[in-house]
Design a protein around this motif. Structure first.
Motif, PDB file in Angstrom:
ATOM      1  N   ALA A  29       0.904  -1.182   0.018  1.00 20.80           N
ATOM      2  CA  ALA A  29      -0.015   0.065  -0.176  1.00 20.80           C
ATOM      3  C   ALA A  29       0.787   1.455  -0.050  1.00 20.80           C
ATOM      4  O   ALA A  29       1.880   1.239   0.748  1.00 20.80           O
ATOM      5  CB  ALA A  29      -1.067  -0.011   1.128  1.00 20.80           C
ATOM      6  N   GLU A  30       0.460   2.150  -0.852  1.00 19.42           N
ATOM      7  CA  GLU A  30       1.432   3.545  -0.924  1.00 19.42           C
ATOM      8  C   GLU A  30       0.580   4.400   0.249  1.00 19.42           C
ATOM      9  O   GLU A  30      -0.663   4.207   0.372  1.00 19.42           O
ATOM     10  CB  GLU A  30       1.085   4.128  -2.453  1.00 19.42           C
ATOM     11  N   ARG A  31       1.512   5.264   0.661  1.00 21.79           N
ATOM     12  CA  ARG A  31       0.804   5.954   1.773  1.00 21.79           C
ATOM     13  C   ARG A  31       0.941   7.548   1.285  1.00 21.79           C
ATOM     14  O   ARG A  31       1.937   8.213   0.574  1.00 21.79           O
ATOM     15  CB  ARG A  31       1.487   6.193   2.844  1.00 21.79           C
ATOM     16  N   PHE A  32      -0.148   8.384   1.832  1.00 23.16           N
ATOM     17  CA  PHE A  32      -0.272   9.650   1.316  1.00 23.16           C
ATOM     18  C   PHE A  32      -0.772  10.380   2.533  1.00 23.16           C
ATOM     19  O   PHE A  32      -1.694  10.020   3.409  1.00 23.16           O
ATOM     20  CB  PHE A  32      -1.352  10.070   0.215  1.00 23.16           C
ATOM     21  N   ILE A  33      -0.499  11.945   2.512  1.00 20.61           N
ATOM     22  CA  ILE A  33      -0.981  12.861   3.785  1.00 20.61           C
ATOM     23  C   ILE A  33      -1.534  14.127   2.705  1.00 20.61           C
ATOM     24  O   ILE A  33      -1.139  14.366   1.825  1.00 20.61           O
ATOM     25  CB  ILE A  33      -0.191  13.314   4.788  1.00 20.61           C
ATOM     26  N   GLY A  89     -10.070  -7.785   8.422  1.00 18.60           N
ATOM     27  CA  GLY A  89     -11.128  -8.187   7.590  1.00 18.60           C
ATOM     28  C   GLY A  89     -11.902  -7.449   6.413  1.00 18.60           C
ATOM     29  O   GLY A  89     -12.687  -8.184   5.834  1.00 18.60           O
ATOM     30  N   LEU A  90     -10.976  -6.372   6.107  1.00 13.11           N
ATOM     31  CA  LEU A  90     -11.433  -5.457   4.987  1.00 13.11           C
ATOM     32  C   LEU A  90     -11.329  -6.376   3.747  1.00 13.11           C
ATOM     33  O   LEU A  90     -10.253  -7.124   3.420  1.00 13.11           O
ATOM     34  CB  LEU A  90     -10.582  -4.535   4.733  1.00 13.11           C
ATOM     35  N   LEU A 103      -9.126   1.903  -1.216  1.00  9.28           N
ATOM     36  CA  LEU A 103      -8.353   2.725  -0.128  1.00  9.28           C
ATOM     37  C   LEU A 103      -8.540   1.981   1.251  1.00  9.28           C
ATOM     38  O   LEU A 103      -9.731   1.414   1.457  1.00  9.28           O
ATOM     39  CB  LEU A 103      -9.082   4.222   0.031  1.00  9.28           C
ATOM     40  N   LEU A 104      -7.653   1.881   1.933  1.00 13.47           N
ATOM     41  CA  LEU A 104      -7.760   1.394   3.316  1.00 13.47           C
ATOM     42  C   LEU A 104      -8.081   2.040   4.129  1.00 13.47           C
ATOM     43  O   LEU A 104      -8.038   3.368   3.960  1.00 13.47           O
ATOM     44  CB  LEU A 104      -6.542   0.547   3.655  1.00 13.47           C
ATOM     45  N   PRO A 105      -8.585   1.887   5.329  1.00 15.00           N
ATOM     46  CA  PRO A 105      -8.680   2.680   6.540  1.00 15.00           C
ATOM     47  C   PRO A 105      -8.008   3.500   6.947  1.00 15.00           C
ATOM     48  O   PRO A 105      -6.273   2.903   6.774  1.00 15.00           O
ATOM     49  CB  PRO A 105      -9.183   1.795   7.754  1.00 15.00           C
ATOM     50  N   ALA A 106      -7.805   4.631   7.192  1.00 16.23           N
ATOM     51  CA  ALA A 106      -6.528   5.555   7.526  1.00 16.23           C
ATOM     52  C   ALA A 106      -5.747   5.058   8.842  1.00 16.23           C
ATOM     53  O   ALA A 106      -6.252   4.421   9.683  1.00 16.23           O
ATOM     54  CB  ALA A 106      -7.070   7.079   7.808  1.00 16.23           C
ATOM     55  N   THR A 107      -4.495   5.329   8.738  1.00 18.63           N
ATOM     56  CA  THR A 107      -3.507   5.282   9.777  1.00 18.63           C
ATOM     57  C   THR A 107      -3.137   6.533  10.358  1.00 18.63           C
ATOM     58  O   THR A 107      -3.381   7.856   9.497  1.00 18.63           O
ATOM     59  CB  THR A 107      -2.122   4.332   9.570  1.00 18.63           C
ATOM     60  N   PHE A 108      -2.212   6.809  11.204  1.00 16.91           N
ATOM     61  CA  PHE A 108      -2.095   7.950  12.031  1.00 16.91           C
ATOM     62  C   PHE A 108      -0.373   8.055  12.406  1.00 16.91           C
ATOM     63  O   PHE A 108       0.088   6.915  12.707  1.00 16.91           O
ATOM     64  CB  PHE A 108      -2.886   8.053  13.241  1.00 16.91           C
ATOM     65  N   MET A 109       0.257   9.174  12.288  1.00 19.22           N
ATOM     66  CA  MET A 109       1.587   9.312  12.662  1.00 19.22           C
ATOM     67  C   MET A 109       1.615  10.621  13.400  1.00 19.22           C
ATOM     68  O   MET A 109       0.801  11.560  13.452  1.00 19.22           O
ATOM     69  CB  MET A 109       2.499   9.371  11.703  1.00 19.22           C
ATOM     70  N   THR A 110       2.920  10.933  13.990  1.00 18.02           N
ATOM     71  CA  THR A 110       3.141  12.013  14.622  1.00 18.02           C
ATOM     72  C   THR A 110       4.221  12.951  13.683  1.00 18.02           C
ATOM     73  O   THR A 110       4.941  12.394  13.041  1.00 18.02           O
ATOM     74  CB  THR A 110       3.862  12.087  15.880  1.00 18.02           C
ATOM     75  N   ALA A 111       3.799  14.173  13.511  1.00 15.20           N
ATOM     76  CA  ALA A 111       4.881  14.935  12.651  1.00 15.20           C
ATOM     77  C   ALA A 111       5.220  16.477  13.502  1.00 15.20           C
ATOM     78  O   ALA A 111       4.408  16.500  14.376  1.00 15.20           O
ATOM     79  CB  ALA A 111       3.938  15.488  11.379  1.00 15.20           C
ATOM     80  N   GLU A 112       6.496  16.632  13.408  1.00 19.18           N
ATOM     81  CA  GLU A 112       6.846  17.818  13.987  1.00 19.18           C
ATOM     82  C   GLU A 112       7.358  18.963  13.138  1.00 19.18           C
ATOM     83  O   GLU A 112       7.798  18.841  12.028  1.00 19.18           O
ATOM     84  CB  GLU A 112       8.012  17.527  14.992  1.00 19.18           C
ATOM     85  N   ARG A 113       6.664  20.233  13.674  1.00 16.63           N
ATOM     86  CA  ARG A 113       6.962  21.457  12.786  1.00 16.63           C
ATOM     87  C   ARG A 113       8.374  21.898  13.391  1.00 16.63           C
ATOM     88  O   ARG A 113       8.623  22.228  14.332  1.00 16.63           O
ATOM     89  CB  ARG A 113       6.078  22.649  12.933  1.00 16.63           C
ATOM     90  N   GLU A 144      -3.487   8.409   4.547  1.00 22.23           N
ATOM     91  CA  GLU A 144      -4.131   7.541   3.704  1.00 22.23           C
ATOM     92  C   GLU A 144      -3.415   6.378   2.874  1.00 22.23           C
ATOM     93  O   GLU A 144      -2.230   6.495   3.032  1.00 22.23           O
ATOM     94  CB  GLU A 144      -4.681   8.298   2.586  1.00 22.23           C
ATOM     95  N   ARG A 145      -4.105   5.325   2.830  1.00 16.36           N
ATOM     96  CA  ARG A 145      -3.304   4.133   1.927  1.00 16.36           C
ATOM     97  C   ARG A 145      -4.109   3.806   0.964  1.00 16.36           C
ATOM     98  O   ARG A 145      -5.236   3.265   1.026  1.00 16.36           O
ATOM     99  CB  ARG A 145      -3.249   3.221   3.174  1.00 16.36           C
ATOM    100  N   LEU A 146      -3.390   3.496  -0.063  1.00 21.17           N
ATOM    101  CA  LEU A 146      -4.042   2.984  -1.302  1.00 21.17           C
ATOM    102  C   LEU A 146      -3.224   1.601  -1.892  1.00 21.17           C
ATOM    103  O   LEU A 146      -2.177   1.607  -1.954  1.00 21.17           O
ATOM    104  CB  LEU A 146      -3.763   3.982  -2.447  1.00 21.17           C
ATOM    105  N   VAL A 147      -4.083   0.630  -1.981  1.00 24.41           N
ATOM    106  CA  VAL A 147      -3.692  -0.600  -2.640  1.00 24.41           C
ATOM    107  C   VAL A 147      -4.106  -0.631  -3.957  1.00 24.41           C
ATOM    108  O   VAL A 147      -5.247  -0.493  -4.494  1.00 24.41           O
ATOM    109  CB  VAL A 147      -4.103  -1.928  -1.951  1.00 24.41           C
TER     110      VAL A 147
END
Length: 398
Positions: A128-132, A164-165, A214-224, A297-300
Motif C-alpha cells: 500500500a502506498e501512503r499519502f497525507i 477483515g477488509l 483505499l484502506l482505513p486511514a492510519t496515523f503518525m506524529t509530525a513535528e514542525r 491515507e493508504r492505497l492498494v
C-alpha cells in the motif's frame, strides 16, 4: 486499448454510491470538506505491507495490522499465522493440516516468498502506498469520524479497523472516497526525485495494477521545524489514540534518552505527556517544539490478478530469520545455546555492544531504566482504571 461500457474490467472501475448509514454519510461529507481545507496530497514516506488471503467468493481479505515497513515484516507475520493455524489443527487432531501449516511457516523462515498457496488458500504479501493531505496550516489531523477506540495507554488493544477488509473493486464507495482514489491512482513520484528504478516501477505498476482500493486511514506524529513539517518514520498507528500513545512514549522515554536530559528537563516533557494523555490532544507544544497527530491515507493498487505485491525497488533489507541466524553464525556471533562464543560485534553499532562482563553500556542501561519506569507507570494507571480508583471521567482520562 480503449475499454468502454461493459468491456471495462471490474478492477479498472470505481463504483460510487450514496452512503447507506448516517455515519458513512457524515464521513463522506468530512472527506469532501478536507479537500478544501487540505487541498494538496503528498506522498507520506515509503509504502507499507500486509497480508491478504484470496476468498472463494471473490476479493482478498486483509489480515490484521497492515503495518510492515518492509515486505519481510509481512512475511514474518504470515509465518506466525501459519504456526497459529498449525497449533489449532493439532488441537483438532488434524495431523495433515498441522504438518502442512508448520511446513509453510518453516519455509518462510528461509525464503523471501510473497505468495503462497497452502491447503487450497492463496496468500499474498500486499503493498500500500501512503499519502497525507496538506493545507496552509500543515498536514491534516484526525477527523471526527475516524474511529478512535481504546483508553489512553491501551490503544494498542483496540482492533485494527482494516482487519477483515475485503479488497474488491466491485464494492461501491462514497463520492469523496471515489474521487480521492482517482487522484491517488494518478499520483506518481516525479522523475529525479527518487531513484530511477523506483520511478520506473511506479510507472509499471500504473499499467499492471491500474485500479485501487483505499484502506482505513492510519496515523503518525509530525513535528514542525522551521516552518516545515517532519513526520516520524513509521506512520502505522491504527487509531489516533495509538499515535498519541506513541508520542507520549517518545516524550517520556526516547527524548530524555536521546538528549540525555536531566530531571528538571525530563519533568517538562513528562508534564506535556500527562496533558496529552488526559486531553487526547492532536496538537501539543512542549519546550519550544510543536507536534501534531497526522492522518495518513493508504492505497492498494489492483490488477487483473488482485492486489499489488512488493515491487523490485522496495527496500527489503532484512533477510528471513533463519537466514539471519545462519549469517550471524558464519560471522562467529553467538545466536543460541549451541552457537559459538561472540568473536566480535562489528556492524552491530556502539550502542549494542556490551562490556567484558556482558552488561549493556551505560547509554543502553539508561534507556532500559527509562523504558521500565514508563512500563511501571502505565501498569499502575491500568490497575487503577481496573479498580475504578483513577478518578477518570471517561475512557481516555488518566
Amino acid at each position: 486499448m480503449d475499454e468502454r461500457g461493459d468491456d471495462v474490467p471490474a478492477y479498472r472501475t470505481i463504483r460510487m454510491t450514496t452512503p447507506e448509514s448516517p455515519v458513512a454519510a457524515l464521513a463522506d461529507i468530512e472527506a469532501w470538506k478536507a479537500r478544501k481545507t487540505y487541498p494538496s496530497t503528498l506522498f507520506a514516506g515509503g509504502p507499507v505491507f500486509g497480508v491478504a488471503v484470496e476468498r472463494d467468493e471473490g476479493g482478498w481479505e486483509l489480515h490484521p495490522y497492515f503495518s510492515g515497513l518492509a515486505p519481510q515484516d509481512a512475511r514474518d507475520s504470515l509465518g506466525s499465522h501459519f504456526r497459529r493455524l498449525s497449533q489449532q489443527a493439532a488441537k483438532a487432531g488434524d495431523t495433515d493440516a498441522e504438518a502442512e501449516y508448520l511446513a509453510a511457516g518453516d519455509r518462510l523462515d528461509w525464503e523471501r516468498l510473497d505468495e503462497m498457496t497452502v491447503r487450497g488458500c492463496r496468500y499474498r504479501v500486499v503493498r500500500a502506498e501512503r499519502f497525507i493531505r496538506m493545507g496552509p496550516d500543515g498536514p491534516e489531523p484526525p477527523r471526527d469520524t475516524d474511529p478512535d477506540p481504546g483508553a489512553t495507554g491501551r490503544a494498542g488493544e483496540a482492533l485494527d479497523p482494516a482487519a477483515g477488509l475485503v479488497i474488491d473493486p466491485v464494492h461501491a464507495t462514497g463520492v469523496s472516497e471515489g474521487v480521492l482514489r482517482v487522484e491517488l491512482l494518478a499520483a506518481l513520484r516525479k522523475g529525479g526525485t527518487v531513484p530511477a528504478d523506483v520511478h520506473q516501477d511506479a510507472r509499471t505498476a500504473a499499467d499492471t495494477h491500474p485500479g485501487g482500493v483505499l484502506l482505513p486511514a492510519t496515523f503518525m506524529t509530525a513535528e514542525r521545524e522551521g516552518g516545515r513539517w517532519r513526520p516520524d518514520s513509521s506512520g502505522t498507528a491504527t487509531t489516533p489514540q495509538s499515535a498519541r500513545d506513541g508520542l507520549a512514549m517518545q516524550l517520556r522515554v526516547m527524548v530524555p534518552w536521546q538528549k540525555d536530559l536531566g530531571p528538571s528537563e525530563r519533568e517538562i516533557y513528562a508534564r506535556a505527556a500527562d496533558r496529552l494523555d488526559a486531553e487526547r490532544l492532536d496538537e501539543l507544544d512542549v519546550a519550544g517544539r510543536h507536534f501534531r497527530i497526522v492522518r495518513v491515507e493508504r492505497l492498494v493498487r489492483i490488477g487483473p490478478d488482485g492486489p499489488e505485491g512488493p515491487r523490485p525497488s522496495d527496500a527489503d533489507p532484512t533477510p528471513p530469520v533463519m537466514v539471519q541466524d545462519q549469517q550471524l553464525r558464519e560471522r562467529g556471533v553467538f545466536t543460541g545455546d549451541d552457537g559459538p562464543d561472540v568473536q566480535g560485534a562489528e556492524g552491530l553499532g556502539d550502542d549494542a555492544t556490551a562490556d567484558d562482563g556482558g552488561e549493556p553500556d551505560e547509554h543502553t542501561q539508561r534507556f532500559i531504566r527509562l523504558f521500565e519506569e514508563e512500563r511501571r507507570r502505565r501498569d499502575a494507571v491500568r490497575d487503577r482504571a481496573a479498580d475504578g480508583t483513577d478518578g477518570s471521567d471517561g475512557p481516555g482520562s488518566v
